[in-house]
Design a protein around this motif. Structure first.
Motif, short mmCIF file in Angstrom:
data_model
loop_
_atom_site.label_atom_id
_atom_site.label_comp_id
_atom_site.label_asym_id
_atom_site.label_seq_id
_atom_site.Cartn_x
_atom_site.Cartn_y
_atom_site.Cartn_z
N ASP A 83 47.90 47.83 32.31
CA ASP A 83 46.73 46.92 32.15
C ASP A 83 45.42 48.15 33.01
O ASP A 83 44.46 47.60 31.94
CB ASP A 83 47.34 45.62 32.28
N ARG A 84 46.04 48.56 33.78
CA ARG A 84 44.95 49.29 34.69
C ARG A 84 44.37 50.29 34.03
O ARG A 84 43.06 50.64 33.93
CB ARG A 84 44.84 49.31 35.81
N VAL A 87 42.40 48.95 31.34
CA VAL A 87 40.99 48.58 31.33
C VAL A 87 39.66 49.39 31.30
O VAL A 87 38.95 49.48 30.97
CB VAL A 87 41.28 47.64 32.74
N ASP A 88 40.09 50.58 31.74
CA ASP A 88 39.18 51.44 31.82
C ASP A 88 38.57 52.40 30.69
O ASP A 88 37.96 52.89 30.43
CB ASP A 88 39.62 52.51 32.71
N GLN A 117 44.69 42.27 31.46
CA GLN A 117 45.17 42.16 32.79
C GLN A 117 46.02 40.68 33.18
O GLN A 117 46.25 39.92 34.25
CB GLN A 117 43.47 42.19 33.82
N ALA A 184 46.12 48.98 44.42
CA ALA A 184 46.46 47.88 43.24
C ALA A 184 47.25 46.71 43.34
O ALA A 184 46.92 45.94 42.99
CB ALA A 184 46.88 48.52 41.95
N GLU A 187 45.17 44.45 44.97
CA GLU A 187 43.47 44.20 44.41
C GLU A 187 44.32 43.23 43.47
O GLU A 187 43.50 41.69 43.28
CB GLU A 187 42.86 44.73 43.86
N THR A 188 45.61 42.94 43.03
CA THR A 188 46.30 42.05 41.82
C THR A 188 46.08 40.59 42.65
O THR A 188 46.32 39.78 42.36
CB THR A 188 47.19 42.50 41.40
N ILE A 191 43.32 38.76 43.25
CA ILE A 191 42.59 38.79 42.40
C ILE A 191 43.14 36.94 41.99
O ILE A 191 42.56 36.24 41.87
CB ILE A 191 42.42 39.69 41.09
N ARG A 223 34.85 43.24 40.78
CA ARG A 223 36.75 43.11 40.76
C ARG A 223 36.75 42.64 39.87
O ARG A 223 37.71 42.89 38.79
CB ARG A 223 36.69 43.30 42.34
N ARG A 226 35.32 43.78 36.47
CA ARG A 226 36.24 45.49 35.99
C ARG A 226 37.56 44.80 35.54
O ARG A 226 37.43 45.06 33.77
CB ARG A 226 36.09 45.81 37.22
N THR A 227 38.64 43.90 36.13
CA THR A 227 39.94 43.59 35.78
C THR A 227 40.07 42.49 34.65
O THR A 227 40.74 42.61 34.29
CB THR A 227 40.14 42.80 37.12
#
Length: 243
Positions: A83-84, A87-88, A117, A184, A187-188, A191, A223, A226-227
């Motif tokens: 999924d990351r 997202v891009d 995400q 990653a 950060e997950t 979040i 963040r 973006r996520t």
């Protein structure tokens, strides 16, 4: 009465179980309701054709997102370690946002709309993290420690020291067992913690940013956007249970 249209979006390295379970729920309704009262289920991707899931299984997407037009009742963005990267993909994310808007307007009973995400509900995100639980005890211990020390320094160096490994080996093993790099993963979890506070408390966004290790509200905002594709304020507006 017409069938309700349900669209599942997949992408490279999606999680097969996250597709198969919900897909089966909708598809099996044909056993109990008339054909014109059930669900028309579709699988779409960035491009039509085979899409490889995270464990090497290929799933056929009937159409690409640009061919998936018109109103829909339910949009499900399938979860998974890819999924990351998804997202891009600006084209893919743009289509999700537009399709989600159409789904919210068309649905009349219960619309399930998930941003990329897997936001939308704390339990959904927690389930994704649990599914990536490593087999090695040192890595599980590190994961537990991260959850309790989000505001602290959680660099690879710090995590590797706690696991008793070199940075290089820790990074390699951690990614092999969880599907995420240490950064990653951190950060997950951060979040997720921010989402929980936004859903259940009236704590200021600035305080949430500090508590979850983002430092500043601007960093959390960037963040989060973006996520999840939404700002912390927008997320709280839609999902807060504190009021």
């Amino acid at each position: 009465m017409t069938q309700r249209r349900v669209v599942f979006l997949v992408y490279p390295r999606f999680q097969v179980l996250d597709l198969a379970g919900p897909h089966e729920v909708f598809a099996q309704t044909e056993r109990w309701v008339p054909e014109d009262e059930g669900y028309a289920v579709e699988i779409v991707a960035g491009r039509a054709g085979a899409v490889r899931a995270c464990h090497g299984i290929d799933i056929a997407a009937g159409s690409g997102v640009q061919q998936c037009e018109g109103p829909l009742d339910t949009l499900v963005v399938v979860g998974g370690p890819g999924d990351r990267e998804a997202v891009d993909d600006e084209e893919l994310v743009g289509w999700v946002r537009a399709a989600a808007g159409r789904a919210r307007r068309v649905a009349s009973v219960c619309t399930l709309v998930m941003f990329v995400q897997r936001p939308g509900g704390q339990a959904q995100f927690s389930t994704q993290l649990a599914a990536q639980r490593p087999t090695r005890q040192p890595l599980r211990d590190v994961q537990a420690w991260v959850t309790d020390h989000l505001a602290e320094d959680l660099t690879v160096r710090v995590l590797a020291e706690r696991a008793g490994m070199s940075e290089r080996n820790f990074t390699r093993v951690f990614r092999a067992e969880t599907g995420l790099t240490p950064a990653a993963y951190v950060e997950t979890v951060r979040i997720e913690a921010a989402r929980a506070l936004l859903e259940t408390t009236d704590t200021t966004i600035e305080a949430i940013a500090r508590a979850c290790g983002f430092g500043f509200a601007e960093t959390l905002h960037r963040r989060f956007k973006r996520t999840l594709g939404v700002t912390p304020g927008q997320y709280r507006h839609h999902f807060s249970r504190s009021g």
